[in-house]
Design a protein around this motif. Structure first.
Motif, mmCIF file in Angstrom:
data_model
loop_
_atom_site.group_PDB
_atom_site.id
_atom_site.type_symbol
_atom_site.label_atom_id
_atom_site.label_comp_id
_atom_site.label_asym_id
_atom_site.label_seq_id
_atom_site.Cartn_x
_atom_site.Cartn_y
_atom_site.Cartn_z
ATOM 1 N N LYS A 95 87.411 45.001 25.391
ATOM 2 C CA LYS A 95 86.321 45.814 25.932
ATOM 3 C C LYS A 95 85.408 45.030 26.862
ATOM 4 O O LYS A 95 84.695 45.608 27.675
ATOM 5 C CB LYS A 95 85.480 46.379 24.784
ATOM 6 N N ALA A 96 85.396 43.683 26.705
ATOM 7 C CA ALA A 96 84.451 42.868 27.470
ATOM 8 C C ALA A 96 85.199 41.912 28.387
ATOM 9 O O ALA A 96 86.156 41.269 27.974
ATOM 10 C CB ALA A 96 83.542 42.089 26.520
ATOM 11 N N ALA A 97 84.775 41.827 29.618
ATOM 12 C CA ALA A 97 85.398 40.923 30.598
ATOM 13 C C ALA A 97 84.800 39.532 30.423
ATOM 14 O O ALA A 97 83.974 39.078 31.214
ATOM 15 C CB ALA A 97 85.181 41.428 32.016
ATOM 16 N N ASN B 116 80.103 26.981 28.873
ATOM 17 C CA ASN B 116 79.088 27.985 29.219
ATOM 18 C C ASN B 116 79.477 29.407 28.810
ATOM 19 O O ASN B 116 78.863 30.370 29.270
ATOM 20 C CB ASN B 116 78.771 27.954 30.722
ATOM 21 N N ARG B 117 80.489 29.535 27.971
ATOM 22 C CA ARG B 117 80.865 30.860 27.472
ATOM 23 C C ARG B 117 80.454 30.958 26.002
ATOM 24 O O ARG B 117 80.622 30.008 25.241
ATOM 25 C CB ARG B 117 82.364 31.109 27.622
ATOM 26 N N PRO B 118 79.912 32.093 25.584
ATOM 27 C CA PRO B 118 79.441 32.218 24.198
ATOM 28 C C PRO B 118 80.603 32.208 23.208
ATOM 29 O O PRO B 118 81.564 32.965 23.350
ATOM 30 C CB PRO B 118 78.714 33.561 24.197
ATOM 31 N N LEU B 119 80.509 31.331 22.219
ATOM 32 C CA LEU B 119 81.550 31.224 21.202
ATOM 33 C C LEU B 119 81.080 31.847 19.894
ATOM 34 O O LEU B 119 79.917 31.693 19.503
ATOM 35 C CB LEU B 119 81.901 29.753 20.948
ATOM 36 N N VAL B 120 81.989 32.531 19.231
ATOM 37 C CA VAL B 120 81.772 32.959 17.852
ATOM 38 C C VAL B 120 82.381 31.867 16.970
ATOM 39 O O VAL B 120 83.569 31.572 17.075
ATOM 40 C CB VAL B 120 82.434 34.318 17.571
ATOM 41 N N MET B 121 81.552 31.248 16.140
ATOM 42 C CA MET B 121 81.984 30.044 15.438
ATOM 43 C C MET B 121 82.000 30.239 13.925
ATOM 44 O O MET B 121 81.140 30.894 13.350
ATOM 45 C CB MET B 121 81.055 28.886 15.799
ATOM 46 N N ALA C 145 77.280 31.938 20.336
ATOM 47 C CA ALA C 145 76.606 33.241 20.328
ATOM 48 C C ALA C 145 76.193 33.596 18.907
ATOM 49 O O ALA C 145 75.119 34.142 18.662
ATOM 50 C CB ALA C 145 77.531 34.315 20.891
ATOM 51 N N VAL C 146 77.070 33.269 17.953
ATOM 52 C CA VAL C 146 76.805 33.506 16.537
ATOM 53 C C VAL C 146 77.703 32.552 15.769
ATOM 54 O O VAL C 146 78.813 32.235 16.205
ATOM 55 C CB VAL C 146 77.081 34.982 16.146
ATOM 56 N N GLU D 62 85.619 41.276 18.566
ATOM 57 C CA GLU D 62 86.024 42.628 18.964
ATOM 58 C C GLU D 62 84.878 43.406 19.606
ATOM 59 O O GLU D 62 85.086 44.155 20.570
ATOM 60 C CB GLU D 62 86.551 43.400 17.748
ATOM 61 N N VAL D 63 83.672 43.245 19.086
ATOM 62 C CA VAL D 63 82.550 44.008 19.624
ATOM 63 C C VAL D 63 81.898 43.327 20.820
ATOM 64 O O VAL D 63 80.914 43.827 21.370
ATOM 65 C CB VAL D 63 81.488 44.283 18.537
ATOM 66 N N GLY D 64 82.457 42.177 21.234
ATOM 67 C CA GLY D 64 81.996 41.552 22.463
ATOM 68 C C GLY D 64 80.895 40.528 22.326
ATOM 69 O O GLY D 64 80.258 40.169 23.326
ATOM 70 N N LEU D 65 80.654 39.998 21.106
ATOM 71 C CA LEU D 65 79.610 38.986 20.944
ATOM 72 C C LEU D 65 79.987 37.665 21.599
ATOM 73 O O LEU D 65 79.117 36.888 21.977
ATOM 74 C CB LEU D 65 79.332 38.755 19.457
ATOM 75 N N GLY D 66 81.276 37.389 21.692
ATOM 76 C CA GLY D 66 81.724 36.139 22.284
ATOM 77 C C GLY D 66 83.217 35.981 22.107
ATOM 78 O O GLY D 66 83.929 36.942 21.778
ATOM 79 N N ILE D 67 83.704 34.777 22.335
ATOM 80 C CA ILE D 67 85.121 34.464 22.171
ATOM 81 C C ILE D 67 85.266 33.459 21.033
ATOM 82 O O ILE D 67 84.283 32.880 20.584
ATOM 83 C CB ILE D 67 85.714 33.885 23.470
ATOM 84 N N ALA D 68 86.495 33.266 20.562
ATOM 85 C CA ALA D 68 86.712 32.339 19.454
ATOM 86 C C ALA D 68 88.092 31.715 19.562
ATOM 87 O O ALA D 68 89.043 32.359 20.027
ATOM 88 C CB ALA D 68 86.572 33.058 18.116
ATOM 89 N N VAL D 69 88.201 30.468 19.125
ATOM 90 C CA VAL D 69 89.491 29.784 19.038
ATOM 91 C C VAL D 69 90.052 30.033 17.641
ATOM 92 O O VAL D 69 89.420 29.677 16.634
ATOM 93 C CB VAL D 69 89.335 28.276 19.291
ATOM 94 N N VAL D 70 91.235 30.664 17.585
ATOM 95 C CA VAL D 70 91.818 31.076 16.306
ATOM 96 C C VAL D 70 93.322 30.835 16.317
ATOM 97 O O VAL D 70 93.928 30.693 17.384
ATOM 98 C CB VAL D 70 91.540 32.573 16.023
ATOM 99 N N PRO D 71 93.972 30.797 15.151
ATOM 100 C CA PRO D 71 95.426 30.754 15.100
ATOM 101 C C PRO D 71 96.005 32.066 15.624
ATOM 102 O O PRO D 71 95.450 33.139 15.383
ATOM 103 C CB PRO D 71 95.737 30.564 13.611
#
Length: 322
Positions: free
Chosen positions: A173-175, A190-195, A220-221, A234-243
């Motif tokens: 949903k978010a670019a 400089n990109r918000p990460l969900v950690m 970001a959170v 999923e709701v666009g708070l940020g990105i995350a590094v995951v398996p």
């Protein structure tokens, strides 16, 4: 020193209240207090400070608590091992696993094991790899699926079983990211990460990789478990590094491979992907019970068969020989 005394001591230490501990153990409070005093007299130290009804551990009590927990866990394991000699009709397996495995292929392994050994009790603890290593060394788990390399050289035997690739999860949903076939660590700047919360190996690995690339990650959170992190993305708070395996069944998420920033990548071709190795670990000083060994065999057989059938999750490779 009696096992009953140690059990009473651990109960009081955990709830910090004599009456509540007695209720949990279903014994009379005077009897519990008497056993604690007998233990203190034998050790010739005070284990609890009882100032104005506030129960706290003394330095001696703090030193005894992890030892008492380990002794009780080992005694329980020995009891179960003897019971299992009747042919794996009874017993228990206490297994620790990372959230990515709990959300992925572990359920199928547990289903197969339960069908084969319906009398064996399965206890699964989900947590970050570093937390699981601590629980293993304390004797709270029989075995755990953890991330290599281990930190701090704990007294554990490890058997590598899986290799899984890491991806950058982003919301459809978010670019938030450029639409490319792969990303480098530098692309996260400089990109918000969900950690994840502290205790997750992925948290430390992501932060270390960012710092090695010359920048401090921006959150970001932070503080979530795996399901929470994926939902926040999923709701666009940020990105995350995951398996990669955790994105299965998440149509609202995109997974972009994360690669090393080497010369090959700079020339526009894929470098080697970032990955991690998962191992089955247990304490070196404690023999696996019959039930735990049976689970280990079930897990390894499942992985070999899944690899031959091509049914392992995307981005996952087995390291178990067929």
């Amino acid at each position: 020193m009696q096992f009953q005394q140690l059990a009473y001591f651990v109960a009081v230490a955990e709830v910090r209240h004599f009456t509540q501990a007695a209720e949990l153990l279903r014994v009379a409070q005077p009897s519990l207090s008497k056993q604690i005093r007998a233990l203190e007299n034998e050790l010739n130290v005070s284990l609890f400070s009882r100032a104005r009804g506030n129960i706290t551990l003394t330095p001696a009590g703090e030193a005894l608590l992890p030892l008492a927990k380990r002794i009780l866990a080992d005694v329980d394991t020995a009891r179960l091992e003897v019971q299992e000699l009747v042919g794996l009709k009874r017993g228990r397996v206490r297994l620790g696993a990372t959230p990515s495995l709990c959300a992925g292929l572990l359920a199928d392994v547990l289903r197969r094991f339960h069908d084969t050994y319906p009398g064996i009790q399965l206890i699964v603890e989900e947590g970050g790899s570093r937390d699981l290593v601590k629980e293993l060394t304390r004797g709270s788990l029989d075995m755990a699926l953890v991330i290599l390399p281990l930190h701090g050289d704990p007294p554990l035997d490890t058997t590598p079983i899986l290799r899984e690739y890491l991806v950058v999860a982003s919301s459809l949903k978010a670019a938030q990211l450029p639409r490319r076939s792969y990303l480098r660590i530098e692309d996260l700047q400089n990109r918000p990460l969900v950690m994840f919360r502290p205790g997750y190996d992925l948290r430390e690995a992501t932060i270390s990789a960012c710092r090695a690339a010359g920048f401090e990650p921006r959150f970001a959170v932070e503080g979530g478990e795996m399901d929470a992190v994926l939902r926040f993305v999923e709701v666009g708070l940020g990105i995350a590094v995951v398996p990669s395996m955790v994105l299965s069944g998440r149509p609202g998420l995109r997974g972009t491979p994360l690669v090393l920033a080497d010369e090959e990548t700079r020339r526009g071709r894929h470098g080697p992907g970032l990955l991690r190795t998962i191992a089955l670990a247990h304490r070196k000083d404690v023999e696996l019970t019959h039930a735990a060994r049976a689970f280990q065999d079930t897990l390894q057989t499942f992985l070999v068969e899944a690899a031959l059938a091509g049914s392992l999750p995307a981005g996952v490779e087995t390291l178990v020989d067929g």
